[in-house]
Design a protein around this motif. Structure first.
Motif, mmCIF file in Angstrom:
data_model
loop_
_atom_site.group_PDB
_atom_site.id
_atom_site.type_symbol
_atom_site.label_atom_id
_atom_site.label_comp_id
_atom_site.label_asym_id
_atom_site.label_seq_id
_atom_site.Cartn_x
_atom_site.Cartn_y
_atom_site.Cartn_z
ATOM 1 N N SER A 13 0.849 -1.198 0.000
ATOM 2 C CA SER A 13 0.000 0.000 0.000
ATOM 3 C C SER A 13 0.882 1.244 0.000
ATOM 4 O O SER A 13 2.066 1.181 0.340
ATOM 5 C CB SER A 13 -0.939 0.008 1.210
ATOM 6 O OG SER A 13 -0.205 0.098 2.410
ATOM 7 N N VAL A 14 0.274 2.375 -0.364
ATOM 8 C CA VAL A 14 0.996 3.647 -0.403
ATOM 9 C C VAL A 14 0.143 4.711 0.297
ATOM 10 O O VAL A 14 -0.497 5.536 -0.352
ATOM 11 C CB VAL A 14 1.326 4.075 -1.860
ATOM 12 C CG1 VAL A 14 2.203 5.322 -1.861
ATOM 13 C CG2 VAL A 14 1.999 2.947 -2.619
ATOM 14 N N ARG A 16 -0.381 7.937 3.313
ATOM 15 C CA ARG A 16 0.381 9.098 3.778
ATOM 16 C C ARG A 16 1.303 8.655 4.906
ATOM 17 O O ARG A 16 0.958 7.801 5.706
ATOM 18 C CB ARG A 16 -0.548 10.194 4.286
ATOM 19 C CG ARG A 16 -1.299 10.874 3.178
ATOM 20 C CD ARG A 16 -1.939 12.165 3.700
ATOM 21 N NE ARG A 16 -2.704 12.795 2.656
ATOM 22 C CZ ARG A 16 -2.196 13.666 1.792
ATOM 23 N NH1 ARG A 16 -0.940 14.012 1.869
ATOM 24 N NH2 ARG A 16 -2.949 14.195 0.865
ATOM 25 N N ASP A 17 2.464 9.271 4.973
ATOM 26 C CA ASP A 17 3.435 8.980 6.022
ATOM 27 C C ASP A 17 2.872 9.462 7.360
ATOM 28 O O ASP A 17 2.369 10.584 7.462
ATOM 29 C CB ASP A 17 4.754 9.688 5.706
ATOM 30 C CG ASP A 17 5.891 9.276 6.613
ATOM 31 O OD1 ASP A 17 5.644 8.988 7.804
ATOM 32 O OD2 ASP A 17 7.034 9.244 6.138
ATOM 33 N N TYR A 24 4.078 10.552 0.952
ATOM 34 C CA TYR A 24 3.538 9.202 0.958
ATOM 35 C C TYR A 24 4.672 8.228 1.232
ATOM 36 O O TYR A 24 5.838 8.521 0.967
ATOM 37 C CB TYR A 24 2.882 8.878 -0.383
ATOM 38 C CG TYR A 24 1.604 9.643 -0.594
ATOM 39 C CD1 TYR A 24 0.383 9.102 -0.228
ATOM 40 C CD2 TYR A 24 1.629 10.922 -1.136
ATOM 41 C CE1 TYR A 24 -0.798 9.812 -0.402
ATOM 42 C CE2 TYR A 24 0.459 11.643 -1.314
ATOM 43 C CZ TYR A 24 -0.748 11.072 -0.946
ATOM 44 O OH TYR A 24 -1.908 11.777 -1.112
ATOM 45 N N VAL A 25 4.327 7.076 1.760
ATOM 46 C CA VAL A 25 5.322 6.067 2.076
ATOM 47 C C VAL A 25 4.828 4.713 1.558
ATOM 48 O O VAL A 25 3.622 4.465 1.523
ATOM 49 C CB VAL A 25 5.597 6.031 3.603
ATOM 50 C CG1 VAL A 25 4.373 5.612 4.376
ATOM 51 C CG2 VAL A 25 6.765 5.142 3.926
ATOM 52 N N VAL A 26 5.739 3.879 1.143
ATOM 53 C CA VAL A 26 5.392 2.558 0.640
ATOM 54 C C VAL A 26 5.433 1.573 1.800
ATOM 55 O O VAL A 26 6.415 1.523 2.546
ATOM 56 C CB VAL A 26 6.386 2.110 -0.465
ATOM 57 C CG1 VAL A 26 6.084 0.680 -0.894
ATOM 58 C CG2 VAL A 26 6.319 3.055 -1.645
ATOM 59 N N TYR A 27 4.354 0.816 1.973
ATOM 60 C CA TYR A 27 4.297 -0.221 2.993
ATOM 61 C C TYR A 27 4.227 -1.580 2.306
ATOM 62 O O TYR A 27 3.432 -1.792 1.401
ATOM 63 C CB TYR A 27 3.057 -0.073 3.889
ATOM 64 C CG TYR A 27 3.193 0.981 4.950
ATOM 65 C CD1 TYR A 27 3.987 0.763 6.070
ATOM 66 C CD2 TYR A 27 2.520 2.180 4.846
ATOM 67 C CE1 TYR A 27 4.105 1.732 7.051
ATOM 68 C CE2 TYR A 27 2.630 3.157 5.813
ATOM 69 C CZ TYR A 27 3.430 2.916 6.921
ATOM 70 O OH TYR A 27 3.545 3.873 7.892
#
Length: 170
Positions: A13-14, A16-17, A24-27
């Protein structure tokens, strides 16, 4: 595999941080921690009971590998399997464990779901307030700690009140 209805071991998922909402951050993480179907938690036939018992041993071993002492690992493993994983207490348990291990983003996600499912769950409100405070979300922490400070457990109320004092500097 998705088109063949085969479950993946990992999710992507991407969002918001949590620390910097303008980014945005990649999880990437494990999709589902649990038995494949809800019936595995509740059916009482010998096959299902055997699978559930082996699963408890597996969780206990994983908690041990993560540094949880043997007595606590056994207690938490049994509690995790006895609790419906989609219920508020199920999310609360996993949230508390994630917070204990330092995964504040995971803890926040689980505890938010526990509070969404059961807004009056003052234990989840307390844990969530503490996690939010550790993440620097003072407004969110204040909101959830205020709810927890009104809960029925005297010791938990005291923890919530102390956390509120620390948060507000009073």
């Amino acid at each position: 595999l998705y088109k063949m209805n085969v479950r993946s071991m990992f999710g992507f998922s991407v969002p918001r941080d949590d620390k910097k909402s303008s980014q945005y951050v990649v999880y990437l993480g494990q999709v589902k921690l649990g038995l494949p179907e809800r019936d595995y938690y509740f059916n009482t036939d010998s096959r299902t009971t055997s699978i559930r018992n082996e699963y408890v041993k597996h969780i206990q071993k994983m908690l041990g590998l993560a540094g949880v002492n043997a007595a606590d690992a056994e207690k938490q493993a049994k509690l995790a399997v006895e609790t419906d994983p989609g219920s508020a207490p199920g999310h609360e348990i996993w949230g508390a464990l994630l917070a204990e291990k330092g995964d504040l983003s995971g803890a926040r996600r689980e505890l938010l779901e526990a509070v969404r499912l059961q807004p009056g769950n003052w234990r989840a409100q307390l844990e969530l307030g503490i996690v939010l405070a550790r993440q620097g979300d003072r407004a969110g922490a204040f909101q959830h700690l205020t709810v927890a400070a009104q809960g029925p457990d005297r010791d938990a109320r005291a923890v919530a009140v102390q956390a509120l004092r620390t948060l507000t500097g009073k």
